[in-house]
Design a protein around this motif. Sequence first.
Motif, PDB file in Angstrom:
ATOM      1  N   GLN A   1      48.254  -0.386  27.577  1.00  9.93           N
ATOM      2  CA  GLN A   1      48.240  -1.295  28.736  1.00  9.93           C
ATOM      3  C   GLN A   1      49.557  -1.494  29.501  1.00  9.93           C
ATOM      4  OE1 GLN A   1      45.123  -1.422  28.761  1.00  9.93           O
ATOM      5  NE2 GLN A   1      44.961  -1.209  26.529  1.00  9.93           N
ATOM      6  N   ASN A   2      50.612  -1.251  29.195  1.00 12.75           N
ATOM      7  CA  ASN A   2      51.659  -1.346  29.734  1.00 12.75           C
ATOM      8  C   ASN A   2      52.579  -0.090  29.902  1.00 12.75           C
ATOM      9  OD1 ASN A   2      53.429  -1.419  27.521  1.00 12.75           O
ATOM     10  ND2 ASN A   2      53.552  -3.865  27.546  1.00 12.75           N
ATOM     11  N   PHE A   3      52.126   1.098  29.472  1.00 13.64           N
ATOM     12  CA  PHE A   3      52.868   2.317  29.491  1.00 13.64           C
ATOM     13  C   PHE A   3      52.987   2.758  30.832  1.00 13.64           C
ATOM     14  CE2 PHE A   3      53.269   6.913  28.830  1.00 13.64           C
ATOM     15  CZ  PHE A   3      54.315   6.956  27.847  1.00 13.64           C
ATOM     16  N   LYS A   4      54.226   3.133  31.135  1.00  9.76           N
ATOM     17  CA  LYS A   4      54.632   3.532  32.742  1.00  9.76           C
ATOM     18  C   LYS A   4      55.624   4.713  32.735  1.00  9.76           C
ATOM     19  CE  LYS A   4      54.609  -1.077  33.857  1.00  9.76           C
ATOM     20  NZ  LYS A   4      55.369  -2.615  34.187  1.00  9.76           N
ATOM     21  N   ILE A   5      55.232   5.977  33.297  1.00 11.58           N
ATOM     22  CA  ILE A   5      55.921   6.726  33.724  1.00 11.58           C
ATOM     23  C   ILE A   5      57.059   6.512  34.606  1.00 11.58           C
ATOM     24  CG2 ILE A   5      55.920   9.241  34.440  1.00 11.58           C
ATOM     25  CD1 ILE A   5      54.167   8.866  31.943  1.00 11.58           C
ATOM     26  N   ILE A   6      58.413   7.054  34.224  1.00 11.36           N
ATOM     27  CA  ILE A   6      59.354   6.666  35.209  1.00 11.36           C
ATOM     28  C   ILE A   6      59.731   8.214  35.980  1.00 11.36           C
ATOM     29  CG2 ILE A   6      62.039   6.113  35.146  1.00 11.36           C
ATOM     30  CD1 ILE A   6      61.579   4.753  32.651  1.00 11.36           C
ATOM     31  N   ARG A   7      60.189   8.910  35.523  1.00  8.52           N
ATOM     32  CA  ARG A   7      60.284  10.407  36.020  1.00  8.52           C
ATOM     33  C   ARG A   7      60.752  11.185  34.787  1.00  8.52           C
ATOM     34  NH1 ARG A   7      66.232  10.298  38.978  1.00  8.52           N
ATOM     35  NH2 ARG A   7      66.995   8.510  37.868  1.00  8.52           N
ATOM     36  N   ASN A   8      60.942  12.586  35.171  1.00  4.40           N
ATOM     37  CA  ASN A   8      61.162  13.864  34.150  1.00  4.40           C
ATOM     38  C   ASN A   8      61.005  13.539  32.743  1.00  4.40           C
ATOM     39  OD1 ASN A   8      62.792  14.007  36.627  1.00  4.40           O
ATOM     40  ND2 ASN A   8      64.517  15.069  35.869  1.00  4.40           N
ATOM     41  N   ASP A   9      59.562  13.144  32.476  1.00  2.00           N
ATOM     42  CA  ASP A   9      59.233  12.929  31.295  1.00  2.00           C
ATOM     43  C   ASP A   9      59.665  11.583  30.222  1.00  2.00           C
ATOM     44  OD1 ASP A   9      57.043  14.722  30.703  1.00  2.00           O
ATOM     45  OD2 ASP A   9      58.417  16.307  30.399  1.00  2.00           O
ATOM     46  N   TYR A  10      60.358  10.786  31.230  1.00  2.00           N
ATOM     47  CA  TYR A  10      60.817   9.455  30.695  1.00  2.00           C
ATOM     48  C   TYR A  10      59.674   8.471  31.010  1.00  2.00           C
ATOM     49  CZ  TYR A  10      65.501  11.073  30.411  1.00  2.00           C
ATOM     50  OH  TYR A  10      66.593  11.805  30.146  1.00  2.00           O
ATOM     51  N   ALA A  11      59.302   7.467  29.961  1.00  2.00           N
ATOM     52  CA  ALA A  11      58.396   6.786  30.099  1.00  2.00           C
ATOM     53  C   ALA A  11      58.949   5.291  29.331  1.00  2.00           C
ATOM     54  CB  ALA A  11      57.265   7.080  29.726  1.00  2.00           C
ATOM     55  N   VAL A  12      58.297   4.374  29.830  1.00  2.00           N
ATOM     56  CA  VAL A  12      58.610   3.112  28.884  1.00  2.00           C
ATOM     57  C   VAL A  12      57.360   2.206  28.768  1.00  2.00           C
ATOM     58  CG1 VAL A  12      60.741   2.721  30.035  1.00  2.00           C
ATOM     59  CG2 VAL A  12      58.612   1.647  31.184  1.00  2.00           C
ATOM     60  N   SER A  13      57.415   1.486  27.635  1.00  2.00           N
ATOM     61  CA  SER A  13      56.491   0.565  27.191  1.00  2.00           C
ATOM     62  C   SER A  13      56.809  -0.648  26.682  1.00  2.00           C
ATOM     63  CB  SER A  13      55.469   1.246  26.025  1.00  2.00           C
ATOM     64  OG  SER A  13      54.346   0.559  25.714  1.00  2.00           O
ATOM     65  N   GLY A  14      56.903  -1.768  27.282  1.00  2.00           N
ATOM     66  CA  GLY A  14      57.642  -2.944  26.906  1.00  2.00           C
ATOM     67  C   GLY A  14      59.158  -2.850  26.888  1.00  2.00           C
ATOM     68  N   HIS A  15      59.647  -2.833  25.793  1.00  2.00           N
ATOM     69  CA  HIS A  15      60.914  -2.818  25.723  1.00  2.00           C
ATOM     70  C   HIS A  15      61.452  -1.375  24.951  1.00  2.00           C
ATOM     71  CE1 HIS A  15      59.973  -4.723  21.941  1.00  2.00           C
ATOM     72  NE2 HIS A  15      60.814  -4.125  21.331  1.00  2.00           N
ATOM     73  N   HIS A  16      60.552  -0.254  24.959  1.00  2.00           N
ATOM     74  CA  HIS A  16      60.596   0.844  24.456  1.00  2.00           C
ATOM     75  C   HIS A  16      60.769   1.842  25.460  1.00  2.00           C
ATOM     76  CE1 HIS A  16      59.570  -0.614  20.261  1.00  2.00           C
ATOM     77  NE2 HIS A  16      58.900  -1.176  20.817  1.00  2.00           N
ATOM     78  N   MET A  17      61.643   2.891  25.305  1.00  2.00           N
ATOM     79  CA  MET A  17      61.849   3.690  26.155  1.00  2.00           C
ATOM     80  C   MET A  17      61.555   5.496  25.557  1.00  2.00           C
ATOM     81  SD  MET A  17      64.928   5.036  28.731  1.00  2.00           S
ATOM     82  CE  MET A  17      64.624   3.752  30.255  1.00  2.00           C
ATOM     83  N   TYR A  18      60.773   6.138  26.091  1.00  2.00           N
ATOM     84  CA  TYR A  18      60.626   7.620  25.744  1.00  2.00           C
ATOM     85  C   TYR A  18      60.909   8.483  26.538  1.00  2.00           C
ATOM     86  CZ  TYR A  18      57.590   4.289  23.110  1.00  2.00           C
ATOM     87  OH  TYR A  18      56.987   3.123  22.263  1.00  2.00           O
ATOM     88  N   TYR A  19      61.483   9.633  25.876  1.00  2.00           N
ATOM     89  CA  TYR A  19      61.524  10.938  26.523  1.00  2.00           C
ATOM     90  C   TYR A  19      60.877  11.997  26.005  1.00  2.00           C
ATOM     91  CZ  TYR A  19      63.946  15.190  28.103  1.00  2.00           C
ATOM     92  OH  TYR A  19      64.062  16.429  28.903  1.00  2.00           O
ATOM     93  N   GLU A  20      59.903  12.767  26.601  1.00  2.00           N
ATOM     94  CA  GLU A  20      59.162  13.875  26.103  1.00  2.00           C
ATOM     95  C   GLU A  20      58.061  13.369  24.776  1.00  2.00           C
ATOM     96  OE1 GLU A  20      61.207  17.226  25.277  1.00  2.00           O
ATOM     97  OE2 GLU A  20      61.161  17.664  27.539  1.00  2.00           O
ATOM     98  N   GLY A  21      57.705  11.899  24.837  1.00  2.00           N
ATOM     99  CA  GLY A  21      57.030  11.413  23.821  1.00  2.00           C
ATOM    100  C   GLY A  21      57.665  10.684  22.633  1.00  2.00           C
ATOM    101  N   LYS A  22      58.988  11.004  22.527  1.00  2.00           N
ATOM    102  CA  LYS A  22      59.672  10.512  21.471  1.00  2.00           C
ATOM    103  C   LYS A  22      60.539   9.276  22.035  1.00  2.00           C
ATOM    104  CE  LYS A  22      59.951  14.734  19.052  1.00  2.00           C
ATOM    105  NZ  LYS A  22      59.901  16.013  19.802  1.00  2.00           N
ATOM    106  N   GLU A  23      60.709   8.131  21.044  1.00  2.00           N
ATOM    107  CA  GLU A  23      61.459   7.087  21.386  1.00  2.00           C
ATOM    108  C   GLU A  23      63.105   7.258  21.289  1.00  2.00           C
ATOM    109  OE1 GLU A  23      61.822   2.179  20.276  1.00  2.00           O
ATOM    110  OE2 GLU A  23      60.439   3.454  19.285  1.00  2.00           O
TER     111      GLU A  23
END
Length: 182
Positions: A135-157
Motif C-alpha cells: 500500500q505504501n511501496f514507492k519507486i524512487i529511481r534506479n531500482d531504489y524503492a521505499v516502504s515506510g521507513h525501509h529502503m530497498y535496492y533491487e528488492g533487498k533492504e
Amino acid sequence: MKQHINIVVIILIGVLIAPCYACSRGGSIVDQGKWTKISSFEDSVVKDTYALINGKIYYGGFDRAFYDSVLCSRSVSGLPYLKEADIETFEVCENSCYARDAHHVYAPLQIEYLDGDEYGGFYAVQYIIKNADPQNFKIIRNDYAVSGHHMYYEGKEISWRDDVLDPSIPINDDFILQNEYK
C-alpha cells in the motif's frame, strides 16, 4: 527523585517520537513508478520478466523462442510460479524489477538458472520482499524503492540513503555493490 522522573520522561518522549519519525520517513516521497496491471493481459509476457500464463504469474528471463513456445503450447514445463500472487491486483512496475499486489511486493531475490549457468534462461525461487507494504511501496529511481521507513535496492533492504531521494544528486550504485545488503 525528581531528576530520575525527568530522565524517564525524556526517555519516554524519545521512544515515542522515534517510531513516528521512522514511519513517516518515506511518507513524503512521490512514487516514480509506472504500474501496469497484469490482469489486463491475457497469457502474455509483461516487461520481459513477469508473465501471466494459464492463470498463474511467473517471473523469469528466457529467449523469445522459449516464451513463444510456452505461450503457444500453454505449458510451462514445471517452472515455479509466484504462488502467493493475486492476479486481480498484481501490477508490474515499468523499467524496474518490482511488482506488487494487494498482499505482497515482489522482486527476483533468488534466481535459478535453467542450465546451471547464466545462459538459457532463469526464474525466481525467492521473490517476496520482507517488510515491504504494497500500500505504501514507492519507486524512487534506479531500482531504489521505499516502504515506510525501509529502503530497498533491487528488492533487498539497504540502509537508508538520503542522497537517493534527491534527483539532483547522481547515484553511485557502486556504493551498494561494495557494501553488503542488510
